[in-house]
Structure formats: C-alpha cells, structure tokens
Design an enzyme around this catalytic site. Structure first.
Site, short mmCIF file in Angstrom:
data_model
loop_
_atom_site.label_atom_id
_atom_site.label_comp_id
_atom_site.label_asym_id
_atom_site.label_seq_id
_atom_site.Cartn_x
_atom_site.Cartn_y
_atom_site.Cartn_z
N HIS A 157 51.73 47.55 -6.62
CA HIS A 157 52.22 46.32 -5.78
C HIS A 157 53.47 46.39 -5.37
O HIS A 157 53.77 45.36 -5.31
CB HIS A 157 51.87 45.29 -6.68
N SER A 278 73.08 52.93 15.28
CA SER A 278 72.84 51.52 16.18
C SER A 278 73.80 51.69 17.26
O SER A 278 74.81 52.01 17.10
CB SER A 278 72.85 50.41 15.24
N LYS A 284 74.97 51.66 10.63
CA LYS A 284 73.47 51.87 10.52
C LYS A 284 73.20 53.37 10.65
O LYS A 284 73.89 53.83 11.23
CB LYS A 284 72.60 51.19 11.73
N GLU A 291 59.78 56.27 11.03
CA GLU A 291 59.13 55.08 11.71
C GLU A 291 58.07 55.62 12.67
O GLU A 291 56.98 55.08 12.96
CB GLU A 291 60.31 54.08 12.41
#
Ligand code: ARG
Length: 461
Positions: A157, A278, A284, A291
């Site tokens: 979970h 970024s 970043k 992704e």
C-alpha cells in the site's frame, strides 16, 4: 487505369482520396528487406520447380539485389500510386529487368506475400527485443549483486511494511523480465511457420514447394491451412500482448524511480545523463526518462487494443482492414526499443543512498512482525495472539514517540511478561532481513543465491 498493376478490368483510375486512404507505402516500406528476401525465396523455388527459366530467375534475383541496394542507399523511387512495398518493388523490378519481372508473381498473391513479410519482420522485432531485454537483465543483475545487503523498506500500500534489500527488490524485476522473454520465445515458436504458398486464399494450381520456401526463410514448416495462412495475425497480437505486459513492468519500475528520486525519499539519484533540469527552478533534477517510459506504456497497450479491434470482426480470408496491422506493431516495437534502452541506462547509472534507505528501512515500526514471530518461536504463542502483543508494543512506542527498539525491557514486559532481553535483538533491520531465509526471501544469502541462479539460467540459455 490499365497502367495500374491490377488495372486490366478498370476504365477509370482511383480518386485522389482513394489513393490516399489505400496507400500503405508510407509505413510498409519498413518491410522492404523482408519483402525482397521473401521474393528471392519464392523465385528460387519457382526455378527449382521448373516453373520459370533459370535465366529469368537469375535476372529476377539480380534485380532484387539492386533494389535492396537502392533502398538502403536512399535512392529508390518510392511511389504512392503503387500503393505498397510489394508493388513498388515489383514495378521497379520491371523497370530494371523488363519482362522476366512479370513472372515473379506466379503462384503468389499479395495476401500470402504480406503475411510472409510481416511474420519475418515481427520475428526480427522479437529477436531485437529479446536482446535488449537481456541487456536490461544484465544491468539489473549487476546492481542487485552490488546491493544484496543494502537495506530499504519494503512496501505494501506504499506504506512501510518490512525491511528488504535493494538487491532483492531489483531481482523481482529480473523475474518479470525473464517471463517477458519467455513470452517472446513462446510467441516466436508459434509465429515461425510459413504462410507463403497460401496464395490469395485457396492455394494454387502450380506445383509449388512450400517446404522449400519455408526452409529458405528460416521458418520451421509451412502453415497447414491456406485460409489461415493469409488471415492469421495472431503472431502480431502475441508480440503486442507480450510487449504490453513488458511495458507495464517497465512502467512500474519507472514509477518506483520517480518515487525514489523525490526529495521526500532520496533513495536513489539518477545520473546527469538521465536527468533534466527546470527552466525556472534551479534545484530541480527531473526523472523525465522514467516519466516518459511510464507514459509510453499507454501507447503499447493502445497498439494491442487497436489490432485486437481491427481483427475481431473480420470474416475469412483477407480483408483490407488487415493492412492496418502494421502501424500498431511498428509503433509498439519502436516504443519498446526506446523504453528498454532508457531503462537500462538509468539502472546502470543510478546511485544509491544507502544511509537514507537504511534509515527509512527501520522507520514506521517495520520490525513489528519480527517481534510477533519471536513470541511465536520463543514463547510458543499462537501467531494471532503474538500479533496482538506486537500491536500493543507499536501503540506504546507510537505514544512515546520512539522506535520499537527504543522501548525498555520493563516497558515491553509490562505488555508481555515473557519478553526477554534476547527478544530485542530481532528488532534491528539487519537481523530482520537476515532472518528471511525462506526460499525466495530477502535474506542476503538468498538474494545472492537468486542472482547466481539467474546468471546460470542466462548462461544455459
Ligand atoms: N498492402 C496490403 C496489406 O498490407 C497488401 C495485401 C493487399 N492484398 C489485397 N488483396 N489487396 O495488407
């Protein structure tokens, strides 16, 4: 209209829009190598069976070689009005060698031709994908070996559950990739029969030798039924299904990389080579490749669905719908090639933050099961009662704001008088992990054995 290859019975040519919807050359040119190879096998068979003269066969084989060279050099004049790769090649052959070119299509139809080409293409795609997955397996095995003892929290979970090792976690993916390769191998075995000689749908009146062309093209045998030969696209569906399942595995690992590289986790860092920055936030380091692997899984699943839906309503034998089988397969193969390569690079390059992983491995009372197990082992307690005891200890630790291992012996004995000092030893992450010695468990010795077994399987295969 009569200039169209099939134009004998036509008075007028196709509308411009008809040509556009009908033409497949923009994508099926990717079959050129398989198409030429199939035509060469067919030509050799025709000559061996005495159906065309040896001189004609020589001319055809030489012409096809030239066409192959032209396509590879980028000088081949592809023409949309010739619809597809098969007619582009044949028309060019006629330009190059004249009349003998017209003999090549004896005892053949574009229906068995395209079925043959596409099988050969998918077979190559399966081989390429298998090779790529073997490289990913290699990367995972290397990293698993390096981290057979590196502890981290295992989750259910996405809640901290029990400590595991990073090596064990990576080996779970080795198992998945191994099954993916197994599915590809199964698909390849069923795929590897030759449709060539099915002709349009009914077979042919000419004395062809289907076993010879099958052998020539590396197929195990000819397909048994000519209607099935031109109608079956199971081989493409199986490739897509295996690919879709594989892409789901890649996506799950990609998702874990996204989670693990977040500032909240910091379990791993991707190399600069697999990270982007970024344009506004200087701090970043974004896991874009992970992704995109996660995102592109949608395409591969969509490709499987697209072809299943194309096929589901088709009566036997060939329907033009089946021309739409190629783009989904090409897209899936391309997408998987990219995704597997990117995943392999990320796995090879990533650095592991052992301290963060170790700290997280012990947080969240992840050794609660170990103290329950101790009560069962040392005190002969039924597991259900031991679970209750451990639960009370967790509750106390939580109220006190400490870890299980920080509770004093007196505090523990207040909950269960049988608990001894020895019990507290099971509360460390290292002892928890080391104790999971059951087959397939996370104990470092088991993980090392699993790695050795996987390497042995690879060497044997
Ligand atoms: N371009 C066609 C395809 O990919 C080749 C087969 C055409 N056959 C036919 N009967 N029109 O399916």
């Amino acid at each position: 209209a009569a200039s169209q290859m099939w134009g004998g019975r036509f008075a007028a040519g196709p509308a411009a829009i008809m040509k556009r919807i009908n033409a497949s050359i923009s994508f099926d040119r990717r079959l050129y190598r398989q198409d030429i190879r199939g035509s060469q096998a067919h030509c050799r068979m025709l000559a061996a069976q005495g159906m065309i003269a040896a001189a004609d066969a020589e001319a055809i084989l030489g012409g096809l070689e030239r066409i192959l060279a032209e396509i590879e050099a980028g000088s081949f004049p592809f023409r949309e009005e010739l619809e597809d790769i098969h007619m582009n090649v044949e028309a060019r052959l006629a330009e190059l060698i004249g009349e003998p070119a017209g003999r090549l299509h004896t005892a053949r139809s574009r229906n068995d031709q395209v079925a043959t080409d596409f099988r050969l293409w998918v077979r190559d795609a399966i081989d390429g994908m298998d090779q790529a997955l073997s490289g990913l397996e290699d990367a995972l095995l290397d990293r698993a070996e390096e981290h057979a003892d590196t502890v981290m929290p295992g989750f259910t979970h996405l809640q901290a559950a029990q400590p595991v090792t990073f090596g064990h976690h990576l080996m779970a993916y080795v198992e998945m990739i191994g099954r993916d390769r197994g599915r590809l191998a199964d698909a390849r075995r069923r795929l590897n029969e030759s449709p060539l000689g099915s002709a349009a749908l009914a077979g042919t009146s000419f004395p062809i030798d289907r076993a010879a062309t099958a052998r020539d093209l590396g197929f195990d045998r000819p397909m048994r039924n000519s209607l099935d030969g031109v109608s079956d696209r199971d081989f493409a569906l199986e490739f897509l299904a295996a690919g879709a399942i594989c892409s789901v595995h890649l996506s799950r690992l990609a998702e874990e990389l996204v989670i693990w590289t977040s500032a909240q986790f910091r379990f791993v860092a991707l190399s600069d080579a697999f990270t982007t920055g970024s344009s506004i936030m200087p701090q970043k380091r974004n896991p874009d490749a992970a992704e995109l692997i996660r995102a592109k899984t949608g395409r591969v699943i969509g490709d499987l669905n697209a072809l299943l839906i194309v096929m589901k309503g088709l009566p036997l034998a060939y329907s033009k719908d089946m021309q739409d089988d190629k783009e989904p397969v090409f897209e899936a193969a391309d997408t998987l090639e990219l995704a597997i390569a990117a995943m392999t690079g990320m796995v090879r390059d990533l650095t592991v933050n052992r301290e963060r992983m170790a700290a997280a491995a012990g947080a969240g009372f992840t050794t609660a099961t170990d103290i329950a197990d101790w009560c069962v082992r040392a005190l002969g307690m039924p597991f259900r009662r031991a679970h209750h005891v451990a639960g009370s200890l967790v509750k106390l630790a939580e109220t006190e704001g400490v870890g299980l291992e920080d509770l004093t012996l007196a505090q523990m004995q207040a909950i269960e008088p049988g608990i001894t000092a020895e019990a507290r030893a099971v509360l460390t992450v290292a002892s928890s992990v080391a104790s999971r010695t059951s087959l397939g468990g996370t104990a470092p010795a088991q993980v090392r054995a699993a790695i050795a077994a996987a390497r042995a399987r690879r060497a044997g295969a």
